[in-house]
Design an enzyme around this catalytic site. Sequence first.
Site, PDB file in Angstrom:
ATOM      1  CB  SER A  10      -0.873  -0.013   1.260  1.00 54.79           C
ATOM      2  OG  SER A  10      -1.420   1.255   1.490  1.00 54.79           O
ATOM      3  CD  GLU A  53      -1.808   5.044   5.638  1.00 51.01           C
ATOM      4  OE1 GLU A  53      -2.363   5.667   4.718  1.00 51.01           O
ATOM      5  OE2 GLU A  53      -1.776   5.465   6.804  1.00 51.01           O
ATOM      6  CE1 TYR A  84      -4.038  -1.705   5.602  1.00 50.88           C
ATOM      7  CE2 TYR A  84      -3.095   0.385   4.896  1.00 50.88           C
ATOM      8  CZ  TYR A  84      -3.652  -0.838   4.591  1.00 50.88           C
ATOM      9  OH  TYR A  84      -3.813  -1.206   3.271  1.00 50.88           O
TER      10      TYR A  84
HETATM   11  P1  NAP Z   1     -11.401  -4.631   1.863  1.00 49.69           P
HETATM   12  O1  NAP Z   1     -12.566  -4.269   0.993  1.00 49.69           O
HETATM   13  O2  NAP Z   1     -11.331  -4.095   3.239  1.00 49.69           O
HETATM   14  O3  NAP Z   1     -11.325  -6.246   1.925  1.00 49.69           O
HETATM   15  C1  NAP Z   1     -10.517  -6.903   2.861  1.00 49.69           C
HETATM   16  C2  NAP Z   1     -10.745  -8.397   2.738  1.00 49.69           C
HETATM   17  O4  NAP Z   1      -9.917  -9.077   3.700  1.00 49.69           O
HETATM   18  C3  NAP Z   1     -12.183  -8.854   3.015  1.00 49.69           C
HETATM   19  O5  NAP Z   1     -12.534  -9.857   2.088  1.00 49.69           O
HETATM   20  C4  NAP Z   1     -12.081  -9.442   4.420  1.00 49.69           C
HETATM   21  O6  NAP Z   1     -13.045 -10.433   4.689  1.00 49.69           O
HETATM   22  C5  NAP Z   1     -10.699 -10.088   4.348  1.00 49.69           C
HETATM   23  N1  NAP Z   1     -10.156 -10.407   5.668  1.00 49.69           N
HETATM   24  C6  NAP Z   1      -9.904  -9.563   6.681  1.00 49.69           C
HETATM   25  N2  NAP Z   1      -9.406 -10.227   7.715  1.00 49.69           N
HETATM   26  C7  NAP Z   1      -9.344 -11.546   7.383  1.00 49.69           C
HETATM   27  C8  NAP Z   1      -8.941 -12.737   8.031  1.00 49.69           C
HETATM   28  N3  NAP Z   1      -8.484 -12.727   9.294  1.00 49.69           N
HETATM   29  N4  NAP Z   1      -8.993 -13.915   7.366  1.00 49.69           N
HETATM   30  C9  NAP Z   1      -9.463 -13.937   6.109  1.00 49.69           C
HETATM   31  N5  NAP Z   1      -9.877 -12.846   5.427  1.00 49.69           N
HETATM   32  C10 NAP Z   1      -9.827 -11.666   6.056  1.00 49.69           C
HETATM   33  O7  NAP Z   1     -10.026  -4.230   1.143  1.00 49.69           O
HETATM   34  P2  NAP Z   1      -9.743  -3.847  -0.397  1.00 49.69           P
HETATM   35  O8  NAP Z   1      -9.969  -2.393  -0.577  1.00 49.69           O
HETATM   36  O9  NAP Z   1     -10.404  -4.827  -1.281  1.00 49.69           O
HETATM   37  O10 NAP Z   1      -8.167  -4.035  -0.434  1.00 49.69           O
HETATM   38  C11 NAP Z   1      -7.587  -5.311  -0.731  1.00 49.69           C
HETATM   39  C12 NAP Z   1      -6.170  -5.346  -0.193  1.00 49.69           C
HETATM   40  O11 NAP Z   1      -5.408  -4.295  -0.784  1.00 49.69           O
HETATM   41  C13 NAP Z   1      -6.039  -5.138   1.313  1.00 49.69           C
HETATM   42  O12 NAP Z   1      -4.946  -5.908   1.756  1.00 49.69           O
HETATM   43  C14 NAP Z   1      -5.713  -3.660   1.447  1.00 49.69           C
HETATM   44  O13 NAP Z   1      -5.022  -3.414   2.646  1.00 49.69           O
HETATM   45  C15 NAP Z   1      -4.851  -3.458   0.220  1.00 49.69           C
HETATM   46  N6  NAP Z   1      -4.827  -2.114  -0.349  1.00 49.69           N
HETATM   47  C16 NAP Z   1      -6.003  -1.494  -0.667  1.00 49.69           C
HETATM   48  C17 NAP Z   1      -5.974  -0.241  -1.266  1.00 49.69           C
HETATM   49  C18 NAP Z   1      -7.246   0.470  -1.646  1.00 49.69           C
HETATM   50  O14 NAP Z   1      -7.174   1.680  -1.912  1.00 49.69           O
HETATM   51  N7  NAP Z   1      -8.372  -0.206  -1.742  1.00 49.69           N
HETATM   52  C19 NAP Z   1      -4.730   0.375  -1.540  1.00 49.69           C
HETATM   53  C20 NAP Z   1      -3.565  -0.315  -1.221  1.00 49.69           C
HETATM   54  C21 NAP Z   1      -3.619  -1.567  -0.637  1.00 49.69           C
HETATM   55  P3  NAP Z   1     -14.470 -10.087   5.389  1.00 49.69           P
HETATM   56  O15 NAP Z   1     -15.392  -9.776   4.244  1.00 49.69           O
HETATM   57  O16 NAP Z   1     -14.778 -11.356   6.092  1.00 49.69           O
HETATM   58  O17 NAP Z   1     -14.262  -8.912   6.300  1.00 49.69           O
HETATM   59  O1  G4F Z   2     -10.510   6.832   2.482  1.00 45.12           O
HETATM   60  P1  G4F Z   2      -9.531   6.753   3.592  1.00 45.12           P
HETATM   61  O2  G4F Z   2     -10.004   6.185   4.883  1.00 45.12           O
HETATM   62  O3  G4F Z   2      -8.282   5.983   3.004  1.00 45.12           O
HETATM   63  P2  G4F Z   2      -6.746   5.887   3.491  1.00 45.12           P
HETATM   64  O4  G4F Z   2      -6.590   6.169   4.914  1.00 45.12           O
HETATM   65  O5  G4F Z   2      -5.928   6.700   2.529  1.00 45.12           O
HETATM   66  O6  G4F Z   2      -6.454   4.338   3.276  1.00 45.12           O
HETATM   67  C1  G4F Z   2      -6.886   3.669   2.099  1.00 45.12           C
HETATM   68  O7  G4F Z   2      -5.875   3.749   1.129  1.00 45.12           O
HETATM   69  C2  G4F Z   2      -4.651   3.071   1.455  1.00 45.12           C
HETATM   70  C3  G4F Z   2      -3.685   3.301   0.287  1.00 45.12           C
HETATM   71  O8  G4F Z   2      -2.924   4.466   0.531  1.00 45.12           O
HETATM   72  C4  G4F Z   2      -4.973   1.615   1.665  1.00 45.12           C
HETATM   73  F1  G4F Z   2      -3.825   0.917   1.880  1.00 45.12           F
HETATM   74  C5  G4F Z   2      -5.939   1.459   2.820  1.00 45.12           C
HETATM   75  O9  G4F Z   2      -6.269   0.090   2.980  1.00 45.12           O
HETATM   76  C6  G4F Z   2      -7.206   2.222   2.476  1.00 45.12           C
HETATM   77  O10 G4F Z   2      -7.822   1.575   1.378  1.00 45.12           O
HETATM   78  O11 G4F Z   2      -8.963   8.227   3.900  1.00 45.12           O
HETATM   79  C7  G4F Z   2      -8.407   9.037   2.894  1.00 45.12           C
HETATM   80  C8  G4F Z   2      -8.134  10.429   3.462  1.00 45.12           C
HETATM   81  C9  G4F Z   2      -7.376  10.409   4.802  1.00 45.12           C
HETATM   82  O12 G4F Z   2      -6.375  11.396   4.771  1.00 45.12           O
HETATM   83  C10 G4F Z   2      -8.429  10.781   5.828  1.00 45.12           C
HETATM   84  O13 G4F Z   2      -7.925  11.481   6.965  1.00 45.12           O
HETATM   85  O14 G4F Z   2      -9.390  11.044   3.739  1.00 45.12           O
HETATM   86  C11 G4F Z   2      -9.325  11.680   4.988  1.00 45.12           C
HETATM   87  N1  G4F Z   2     -10.684  11.808   5.544  1.00 45.12           N
HETATM   88  C12 G4F Z   2     -11.302  12.994   5.793  1.00 45.12           C
HETATM   89  N2  G4F Z   2     -12.512  12.770   6.324  1.00 45.12           N
HETATM   90  C13 G4F Z   2     -11.489  10.812   5.913  1.00 45.12           C
HETATM   91  C14 G4F Z   2     -12.655  11.421   6.413  1.00 45.12           C
HETATM   92  N3  G4F Z   2     -11.350   9.464   5.857  1.00 45.12           N
HETATM   93  C15 G4F Z   2     -12.392   8.716   6.295  1.00 45.12           C
HETATM   94  N4  G4F Z   2     -12.284   7.365   6.224  1.00 45.12           N
HETATM   95  N5  G4F Z   2     -13.534   9.253   6.816  1.00 45.12           N
HETATM   96  C16 G4F Z   2     -13.713  10.616   6.900  1.00 45.12           C
HETATM   97  O15 G4F Z   2     -14.743  11.100   7.363  1.00 45.12           O
END
Ligand code: NAP
Ligand code: G4F
Length: 323
Positions: A124, A126, A148
């Site tokens: 990520s 992050e 995280y």
């Molecule tokens: P998400 O919607 O939060 O999905 C997370 C998945 O992990 C869900 O299917 C959840 O299952 C499963 N999980 C959590 N804990 C588990 C456990 N103990 N055993 C088995 N499964 C488990 O995340 P996403 O946005 O699809 O992201 C996918 C991956 O990419 C994650 O690793 C995230 O950290 C990473 N990532 C995401 C972003 C982004 O912007 N979306 C960016 C960079 C990296 P349940 O449905 O049972 O909760």
């Molecule tokens: O949407 P966010 O919660 O995403 P964040 O923290 O960037 O993390 C996501 O992206 C990561 C990749 O860089 C992933 F690895 C991670 O799993 C996840 O998918 O927040 C985005 C930004 C932050 O700066 C937060 O402080 O939005 C700001 N924000 C402002 N108001 C808020 C809010 N975030 C959330 N969730 N809720 C608010 O009300």
Amino acid sequence: MTKRALITGITGQDGAYLAEFLFEQGYQVHGMVRRSSSENFERIQHLRDKVQLHQADLLDQLSIVRLVEEVQPHHLYNLAAQSFVPTSFEQPLLTAEFTALGVTRVLEAVRTVDRSIRVYQASSSEMFGTVREEPQTETTPFWPRSPYGVAKVYGHWITVNYRESYDLFACSGILFNHESPLRGKEFVTRKITDAVARIKLGLQQKLRLGNLDALRDWGFAGDYVRAMWMMLNHDVPDDYVIATGEKHSVREFADIAFQHVGLNWEDHVEVDPRYLRPAEVTTLCGDCAKARRVLGWAPEVSFHDLVRMMVEADLTRVKKEIE
Ligand code: NAP
Ligand code: G4F
């Protein structure tokens, strides 16, 4: 021969898009799901007759070993994690167990069962936290700002370490924020588009947010899962930044989303300190030149189209709910 893919985290946003994409590529798709008292398969409902689901948990080493033995996948995508940054401040130990040690458990299962399985690790942006340079590349040093982010740094380096130590075909995709209509409603983009739909339809008045100045490089999840597949289908395993190269503020996202339905965001958004974080990542912007050059990957959905796609999807969904 039909290729088998195993996806951990198949019930999440990326898992659903990846499962669909892999079907289109002709894969037999298997998904790991954890036991829960009620099913949580909304995002993959339309794929239920095609995908084979298996119970296992990132916390349970033997369950992952047995799963890998049973499925014998050619490719394993490790997407499962505790992925919500604020929860990682509340539950840092559980986040470390899932998001950090869970990666080692998956890699150990592959090392034990069959070292020829190709592994994708969901790293990520992050991890960059307090950014050391802009834009961020594969060589930018990490300075994570949340439990995280720290856990993801561990997951990244253990993936690199297993590649170097055991010659595993293991890739770490350093993905910047990617969104879609399937995004969880706790993340800021979906929180905004859901609220825009509800406000437009008279079901809600206000939207409470935290830091409006935060800048993110937001792309479309459908584009990003294609990059994961490209990494595992390349000749050599490596790590790649996947990003759009553009950054936008939370304020700008809200502005475009409200404008799309003819509303002014300033009439509805309130800042609520409850949504501020103990430590914030103020800006992220990635340079995906390596992925463009080596994999031939490029994002296809623009920022504006992404916002509009998400607002439209929420409007349609909320309208159906109140019919
Ligand atoms: P998400 O919607 O939060 O999905 C997370 C998945 O992990 C869900 O299917 C959840 O299952 C499963 N999980 C959590 N804990 C588990 C456990 N103990 N055993 C088995 N499964 C488990 O995340 P996403 O946005 O699809 O992201 C996918 C991956 O990419 C994650 O690793 C995230 O950290 C990473 N990532 C995401 C972003 C982004 O912007 N979306 C960016 C960079 C990296 P349940 O449905 O049972 O909760
Ligand atoms: O949407 P966010 O919660 O995403 P964040 O923290 O960037 O993390 C996501 O992206 C990561 C990749 O860089 C992933 F690895 C991670 O799993 C996840 O998918 O927040 C985005 C930004 C932050 O700066 C937060 O402080 O939005 C700001 N924000 C402002 N108001 C808020 C809010 N975030 C959330 N969730 N809720 C608010 O009300």
